[in-house]
Each structure stands twice: as C-alpha cells, then as structure tokens.
Scaffold this active site. Structure first.
Site, short mmCIF file in Angstrom:
data_model
loop_
_atom_site.label_atom_id
_atom_site.label_comp_id
_atom_site.label_asym_id
_atom_site.label_seq_id
_atom_site.Cartn_x
_atom_site.Cartn_y
_atom_site.Cartn_z
N GLU A 192 0.99 -1.07 -0.31
CA GLU A 192 -0.44 -0.38 -0.41
C GLU A 192 0.74 1.28 0.05
OE1 GLU A 192 -3.21 -0.34 3.26
OE2 GLU A 192 -3.55 -2.47 2.44
N GLU A 227 -3.99 -9.20 -0.30
CA GLU A 227 -3.77 -8.98 1.41
C GLU A 227 -5.48 -8.67 1.35
OE1 GLU A 227 -1.22 -6.46 3.07
OE2 GLU A 227 -3.51 -5.02 4.74
#
Length: 873
Positions: A441, A517
């Site tokens: 991220e 994820e």
C-alpha cells in the site's frame, strides 16, 4: 551457511589454529540499560560514554538475546494503542565483554545481526564499527580493525526507536539473534553462495512424493580477498541427498581462480542431476544438501566451507494462477506480522513453528511476511514444512505513509539498495520463497511517473541479485492496476479489490494476479452480540461493526469488517467466480499487538466506518471520542483468524471448510450458554462445514435442513441474499432454550460430519495441557500450556473468566501469560492471568544446559491446584 558453535568453542578453535569460516552464538551475557520516557536505569538521561570500555554498567540488567524491552512492560493506557500501548519508543544500550585470543590475529571477524529494532550503532572498544537503519534487516559488521587480540574486548550496541515511525507494534531492542563469525582473509562473501534449479524434466507427483527424472542446478559463489596479496584459489562442491549415506547427485570443481587483493570475484558452476531427483513441494518438501569448499595457496589450503539445504522445484506464475512443479496450486495464504503475542518480537523458533502448525491445521499453505523481511527462522520452518512464502520488504518508501514522519522515508535515499541486497541475498536460497514483494500500500502507487520510477528502481535492484523470481507489490490504489506503477510489476497484488478482478482479466489478459491482502474481517474469540430488536436483523448483517462501540469487542459471527474490507465469503465468491486468481493472503492469520481497529486511535475513524451513512459515521465518531476519555480501549488487533494466544476463532472453521474441503468437518456457533440472557429470544446459529448441506437440531427437534447455494451472486462487498448461504449455513430464527444444539452435515447425500454445543453449568474446575511436555534444554525451547474452564461434568465453560496464578518448579522459567482478550491491559509477563471466553495460556521456557524434570503449578481462584509435568533434555 557457516557451522554454528558456541563462542567458547570458537575461542578453542582459534587456540588450535582450526579452520575459520565458523560462527558462534553471541547472544549470552549482555548488560542492558533503557533510557528516555520509560527508563529502567537510575537516570532517565542517556549516558554519553556508554560505548566506552570504562563505563560502569554493573547496575544494568544482565540478559541474553533475543530481547524485546517493550513487551516486558505492563500495558500503559496513555501509550498509543496503534502500536500496542507498550513503551517501545526509547533508547536502549547493550554491552558485552568478550576475550578474543591472540591466535585469532590474521583472521577476519564479524558480528552478524539477524535484526535490531532500530537504527543500531555498533561499537567495539569505544570506536564505532558500523551501523544500520532498518530494524527488520539482517546485516553484518566487520569488527576486525577494532578488535584487541589476546585481551578482553567491549562490544556495545545502541538502538533507538523513534515515535511516529510505525503502524503496528515493532518490538524494541536486539530482538533477533547475534552471531560472531570468523573467516580467513580470503573467503566466501557473506550470503555469497547462491543455488538455483532449472530445466526440471520428467516430474512425477504422487501423494507425499515428488520427484523428477533430471534437473540442472546452478551454483554461484562470490570469493572475497580481504588480504593485501593476490591469491589463486580453487573451489569444489557436491550435491547430496539428506541423511547419512545419502545419494550424491552431482559435483563440481575449478582450479586457478585468480582473486586480486581487495577484490571480489564471482564463479558459476552447473550440475546436471539425474534422477529420481527429490523435489521440494507443498506435499513433500524434500531438500538436497549443497557443500562447497574454498582452497587457497594454489588449491593446497582449505580456507572456507559453506553448507546449505536447498530445494529443486519449478515455480511459474501463469494466466491461470500459481504453478509449482508443473501443476496449479491455489494460494490459501495469510498475512503475518512478526510478533509472537506474549513474547513480543523477541524471536523464539518454537513460537514461530507453533504459529505455522496452527495455521496449517485449517489449511494455510502460504504466508506473506507483512510488511518486512522475516526472521530467518520462519523461512527455515517453511522450507521444512512445505509452506509457500511471499517475502516482503517495505511498508513505506520515500513518501510519507499515514503521517509516520520517522518511517523508512528517512532512509530511502541512502539505504534502499543496501536493504534490498541484504534481503534478497539472505533469502534467495530458500525454496519456500515464491516471489518478492517490494511494498505494501505504498503511497507512490498513484504518484504518476515518479512513483513508477521508484517501483522500477526497486524491481531492477531485486533482479540484480535474483533474476529468476518475479516481483510484486500489495496495491490498494485501484489506479495501480492500470497505471505506469502497476506495469512495473511482474505479478499484480490486489489489496481488498475482489470486485475488480473481472476488469483486470479483461484489460490485462495473461497477466498473473492474486489477492495480496483480503477480508480484514474483525472478531473477538468467543464473544457474540445481537441486535437489540429481534424483529430487525438488518444491523446484524451490516458489514461495519457499529452496534455498541463501548463494549470494545467484535462479535465472532465473522461478518463484520472495517470500511475498506469485507467478510471472508466475499473473497471466496470472487475467487470461485474468477478462477484465474492465484489465491489470497488473508489479513491476518494471528491477532497481533497494535492496530486494534475499530478502536485504533492512530487512524481517522471515518476510514474504518466508511460506507455507512454520514449521520451514522458522526454518531460513531462521537461515541469513540467518549471512549477515548477513559483511556486506550484495546491494545491488540481483532483481525486474526486465531487470537493472540493461537486459539481458534470461529472463522478458522470457515476457512477450513474452503481450504480443506476433503476433511470431514462441521462447526456450530455461537456457544449455547445464554440461559437467563436470551431465553425465548431469536439467536442466530451459523454452521461452517466442508459438506454441502446440514440439518440442525435443538434438544432433539429438527430446525430444518439448509443447502449451500451454488454460485450465488456477488454484489459489492456485503453478504446479501443467497450470498449468506454460499459458504456458510444459517438459521436466523432459532429461539433460544437451554440444552443441546447439534448439527449433522452431509456431502453428496451421505452423512459427513457432526458437531454439538450445549448449555453447561458454572465453572467448577479446570484442565491444563502442555502442547509439548518434553523440550530441549537449550534456553530457547518452549512449552505452551492451555487452560480450559470446566463445569462439574467436565464440559468446557465458554464464558469462564476465573483467575489463574502460575508457579514454575525445576529448570524452567515462566515467560508469558495471555488470554486472547484485546482489551485486557494486564501484563503478559506476570504470574497471573484471568481466563477469557473459557481459556487462558501460560508459556514456559527451558533453561540453557540445565536438563531435568519440573512442573508448572496452576492455581485457580478459590484454591484448586493442578500440576503440568515438564521435562527438558
């Protein structure tokens, strides 16, 4: 891999002029002092001369490494719960004296750190010998110029954890092992022997057996000459099977290799192995042994040796997913942070091994090392057990992330290439590693050409050390699927984007992708909540946990998630509907210290509550502000499929039903101890099963049969309509009455599995059982003792909350206590712990070189005492 011996044995080897190229544990007998806000020394101020030999450290603690000073403390309500409500942000000094014999003169000496959190500065005899920055990197310090031979030497290490540098509990101090390594001036470079396999032919896969008819193994060695003279060396090596008398598969040698003074040269060797060659596989993780020798003085003097276990296997990422040894293997993975619950970040191999065993029990076959290089022990364990690993490096690059001003952004310019090199070179020989992940991220995902350039820079750096493996990144920015950043990745990793798989397949035909994820479902083991109005179950299915924030627990029904996330069923559906997805890595396998969403005070609450009406978000934010006035509400996460102790939450059975579909299983929730609380009220019942249907009974009366809905539609990220019955079976209108709730599951029309829960009496006694009653007397091995509260009939009382005290007898130490409750602020290093949802845990460690019998004596409040017999050898 150097031979591992004790430091004392290493000195004896010097005295005998024995071969260099060995390493010894340097963990024992360090003096430790902590300074700053939570100093444990006489003064809070950091001494200016702690690196000098004459400094008086006699009042400092004496301890052995690995060591995590943060988890030693009780939880502190005023400390940020995003990072575990523990005092990890401080300065720590470690000091150790050690004699280096005169016979070592002429050798090269190194300190090898598996990891130190963070910014370690290393001193020898008062002089700075080296430094590192990233707390998760393994690194080497050359101490040769600073050592005094035939004398005692002072080794000192300063570490400093800065505030506002991490999004979770990082650990603190020298939390991994330290080694003293020696070599001849001409030696194999650190992590300088690499081994890889290719051209694997004639693969045969059978249950618990994987072989090939032939394979090519390439060995590359880097030879370093730290002397002032040129040398001519020779290299020889062999590849063998495991065990005594094992088959030799190949050998290689070369003479006349010229290594100029101060230079490092690389030599490559190729062996064709003829079969049957055992393969490394998830079903049969066989490894071979590589042994390499380095000879100097025109091949007459043995200078160095290297031994390594490696695996022959094929890895391919294709349009239809991940392939191992020629067949598709779906990634049933979890993300794992590095702490070990009550032990904090301090590495214990047995703790890591136990975590992996628990994950395997419900079908996990892959681990993502989120979001940093793991302890070396994890990769060794995964090699041995056949677990696939997505090896990750960073959570932050140059751009700030969530305002963490003291994160890796401080080190990016000067240290990224060093960290990439150490990461890849250390881990590249592990067959379990199937890809490199350069980040999670990352803010650069949406920063146009500049962000793409940084991604390209890292990918190229990785491939300069390992050209074979592919590179990915966990991307939560939807733009990364199509922009220049995403184009730099060999494999696309989606974080929480199950609704985007179809578009990606259409726009990027043939490009492999997976869920790096997924889910982020939150729950508390054994805790259940219900709508206030039995006639309105709409709030029950709402994806955001929002009925009552003040409880600071999340229902274990497994349907609640933050605003960016979703229930497990949503990912199951997306991966069934788009079988090209290589698999998923669930956030997370275990609960971990810090990030207690939705009570994570380090985040903006609106991010956790997004997706709800604006008025509802404002109400929840106001409620959270009132909670904060009482102090930190919780200190560890709710994301895990199992809790901080390693006890299963109900979701573990849901994942097992999907990941181990051929194992008969049925599981009922919730527990059935609602007498006096829900009598006559609707109490939803869920069943997780690997079967295709099930019938529920309450006190012998059928409540109906449910059948899983095939290919129910996926709309958004909510469990709507038939989606509720696609992977779980639900009875929403069960009227509670005490007694026995039982389920019979079926598959293909035949009985498949049973489960039952029943109303128990009050707590009357308890049971305690060690996972291993016999451990190694190495000072590191552990025994985990699980305590269950029982009623008079010996049934587990799922609401038990009795307090237990612990006392150790014999050559053992109590090193941790826990109960899995994210809101419990009691120290995990005490000698007492209350049960939570009927369970508690105590962790016992052996003492080094002190074998013998002992026991853990457990006393329940009220006086009942039981013993768990233990033995170390």
């Amino acid at each position: 891999m150097m031979k591992r011996i004790t430091a004392a044995a290493l000195c004896a080897a010097f005295a005998c002029n024995a071969l260099a190229g060995q390493r010894a544990s340097f963990d024992a007998d360090w003096r430790f002092g902590k300074f700053g806000k939570f100093a444990d020394c006489l003064a809070a101020a950091e001494p200016s001369d702690a690196a000098k030999p004459g400094f008086d450290d006699s009042k400092w603690r004496l301890l052995d490494l690995p060591h995590d000073w943060g988890v030693e403390s009780p939880f502190i309500m005023s400390e940020p719960n995003q990072t575990g409500s523990l005092p990890w942000n401080a300065v720590g000094w470690y000091r150790k004296t050690f004699s280096i014999p005169a016979s070592a003169k002429g050798k090269r000496l190194f300190l090898d750190f598996d990891g130190a959190m963070m910014t370690p500065d290393v001193y020898v005899n008062g002089e700075k010998a080296g430094e590192w920055k990233y707390g998760y990197s393994s690194f080497r310090i050359d101490i040769t110029p600073f050592v005094k031979y035939g004398e005692k030497n002072l080794f000192a290490v300063r570490v400093e954890n800065k505030t506002n540098s991490t999004r979770w509990y990082p650990g603190a101090g020298i939390y991994r092992h330290v080694w003293l390594s020696t070599s001849d001036p001409v030696h194999f470079e650190h992590w300088g022997v690499s081994v890889s396999s290719s051209d694997v032919k004639g693969i045969s896969l059978k249950p618990r057996s994987a072989t090939s008819q032939s394979a090519t193994v390439t060995v590359e060695v880097e030879i370093k000459n730290d002397s002032a003279k040129d040398d001519t060396v020779a290299v020889s090596g062999e590849i063998e099977g495991a065990g005594e008398g094992a088959k030799r598969y190949g050998e290689f040698s070369r003479k006349g290799i010229k290594v100029p003074a101060g230079a490092c040269v690389k030599e490559s060797f190729t062996c064709r192995l003829k079969g049957p060659v055992p393969l490394w596989d998830v079903s049969d993780p066989s490894r071979l042994r590589l042994g390499v020798k380095l000879f100097g003085k025109n091949g007459k003097k043995l200078l160095d040796t290297h031994a390594e276990r490696f695996g022959v296997r094929t890895v391919e990422w294709k349009a239809d997913g991940f392939h191992l040894n020629g067949r598709r293997v779906k990634l049933n993975g979890v993300c794992q942070h590095h702490d070990q619950g009550p032990l904090g970040a301090a590495v214990h191999k047995r703790a890591i091994e136990r975590q992996v065993e628990i994950l395997e029990s419900f079908g996990v076959n892959a681990i993502r090392t989120s979001h940093n290089p793991p302890a070396p022990e994890l990769l060794d364990i995964c090699d041995r057990r056949g677990i696939l690993v997505l090896d990750e490096l960073f959570d932050c690059w140059k751009s700030l992330k969530e305002g963490k001003q003291n994160g890796y952004n401080l080190f990016w310019d000067d240290w990224r290439y060093k960290d990439v090199a150490n990461w890849v070179r250390r881990d590249r020989n592990h067959p379990c590693v199937i890809a490199w992940s350069i980040g999670n991220e990352i803010a650069e995902q949406g920063q146009g050409a500049e962000g793409a350039a940084r991604a390209k820079d890292l990918v190229q750096a990785v491939k300069s050390h390992d050209p074979a493996r592919l590179v990915t990144c966990g991307c939560n920015d939807v733009r990364a699927a199509d922009n220049a950043f995403g184009k730099e990745l060999d494999i696309h990793g989606f974080n929480y984007k199950p609704n985007d798989y179809g578009a990606f397949l259409k726009n990027h035909k043939g490009h492999p992708f997976f869920s790096s994820e997924s889910s982020s479902c939150v729950s508390t083991r054994g805790f259940y909540s219900f709508p206030a109005d039995d006639g309105d179950f709409a709030p029950f299915w709402r994806r955001n946990f929002c009925d009552n924030l003040a409880v600071c627990q999340v229902s274990d029904y497994g349907i609640y998630a933050p605003g960016w996330a979703y229930a497990p069923d949503v990912e199951f559906a997306a991966q069934e509907d788009y079988p090209e997805v290589a698999g998923e890595f669930v956030w997370t396998g275990f609960d971990y210290l810090g990030e207690p969403t939705p009570w994570n005070l380090g985040r903006k609450p609106a991010n956790d509550f997004r997706g709800l009406p604006e008025a509802e978000i404002k109400r929840l934010e106001a409620e959270l502000e009132e909670i904060k006035k009482q102090g930190t509400p919780s200190r560890s996460s709710y994301f895990g499929i199992v809790d901080l102790c390693g006890f299963r939450k109900d979701r573990a059975w849901l994942y097992q039903s999907q990941w181990l579909p051929d194992v008969p299983m049925a599981h009922i929730l919730p527990h059935w101890n609602w007498q006096g609380l829900r009598d006559g009220r609707k109490t939803p019942v869920f069943v997780y099963t690997s079967g295709d249907s099930a019938e529920l009974f309450l006190n012998g009366k059928s409540l109906g049969k449910r059948v899983k809905k095939a290919k129910a539609s996926l709309t958004g990220k909510d469990l709507n309509g038939d989606m509720r019955e696609r992977f779980r079976l639900t009875w929403m209108d069960v009227v509670y009455e005490p007694g026995k709730l039982e389920v019979v599951a079926y598959k293909d029309g035949k009985e498949w599995a049973r489960d039952a829960v029943e109303t128990t009496g009050p707590v009357s006694t308890f049971r305690a059982k060690a996972d291993r009653a016999t451990v190694s007397a190495d000072g590191h091995d552990l025994s985990y003792v699980e305590i269950d509260t029982l009623d008079a009939k010996g049934r587990v009382v799922p609401t038990g909350k009795d307090r237990f005290t612990f006392k150790v007898e014999g050559p053992f130490d109590l090193v941790g206590v826990c109960n899995g409750d994210p809101t419990d602020h009691e120290s995990m290093k005490g000698d007492s712990m209350r049960a939570f949802a009927g369970k508690a845990q105590a962790i016992v460690r052996s003492r080094k070189d002190k074998p013998g019998k002992g026991a853990l004596v457990i006393t329940r409040e009220g006086g009942e005492t039981k013993r768990v017999e233990l033995k170390s050898r």
